[in-house]
Write an enzyme that holds these catalytic residues in place. Structure first.
Site, PDB file in Angstrom:
ATOM      1  CB  VAL A  62      -0.652   0.339   1.205  1.00 53.33           C
ATOM      2  CG1 VAL A  62      -0.630   0.726   2.758  1.00 53.33           C
ATOM      3  CG2 VAL A  62      -2.047   1.499   1.220  1.00 53.33           C
ATOM      4  CB  CYS A  63       1.679   4.466  -1.934  1.00 52.34           C
ATOM      5  SG  CYS A  63       0.938   3.901  -3.127  1.00 52.34           S
ATOM      6  NE  ARG A  64      -1.842  11.279  -0.521  1.00 50.05           N
ATOM      7  CZ  ARG A  64      -2.284  12.932  -1.166  1.00 50.05           C
ATOM      8  NH1 ARG A  64      -2.233  12.430  -2.243  1.00 50.05           N
ATOM      9  NH2 ARG A  64      -3.545  13.658  -1.142  1.00 50.05           N
ATOM     10  N   GLY A  66      -1.952   3.933  -4.343  1.00 48.53           N
ATOM     11  CA  GLY A  66      -1.371   3.123  -5.559  1.00 48.53           C
ATOM     12  C   GLY A  66      -0.879   2.668  -6.586  1.00 48.53           C
ATOM     13  CG  MET A  90      -2.488   4.340   2.982  1.00 44.83           C
ATOM     14  SD  MET A  90      -2.964   3.083   4.957  1.00 44.83           S
ATOM     15  CE  MET A  90      -3.364   3.486   6.070  1.00 44.83           C
TER      16      MET A  90
END
Length: 112
Positions: A62-64, A66, A90
């Protein structure tokens, strides 16, 4: 190569034994708010810190939003890991009402 992906709704709220949420955001993003129990290895450090990434579990990356996590997911899968990208990152995690911890300077945790 297609990057395997899942929606937030398909990520168990409580990850089962044998699954890890790998957060690849940068330190300031992590500090502002992250998923409880997530493993933090920023994308910029993933190559140097591969030894910290378990390779015998299902990885949800996961990141902010995708994008970074999709690149890390592809890299990990090309190197023997079993990883899936969490679409929407996220931001979708927070919008779905999933728990966050962290927060800087006493602020409520948030996704930045």
């Amino acid at each position: 190569m297609t990057v395997p992906s899942v929606e937030i709704a398909d990520v168990p709220a409580q990850l089962p034994e044998g699954a890890v949420l790998l957060d690849v955001r940068e330190q300031d993003e992590w500090d502002a708010g992250h998923a409880p129990g997530a493993l933090h290895v920023p994308m910029s450090e993933i190559g140097a810190r591969l030894g910290e990434v378990p390779n015998d579990v299902q990885l949800y990356v996961v990141c902010r939003v995708g994008g970074r996590s999709a690149r890390v997911t592809q890299y990990l899968n090309e190197n023997g890991w079993e990883a899936v990208n969490v679409e929407g990152g996220m931001q979708h995690w927070e919008a779905a009402g999933r728990p966050l911890e962290g927060g800087t300077d006493g602020a409520e945790p948030q996704v930045i």
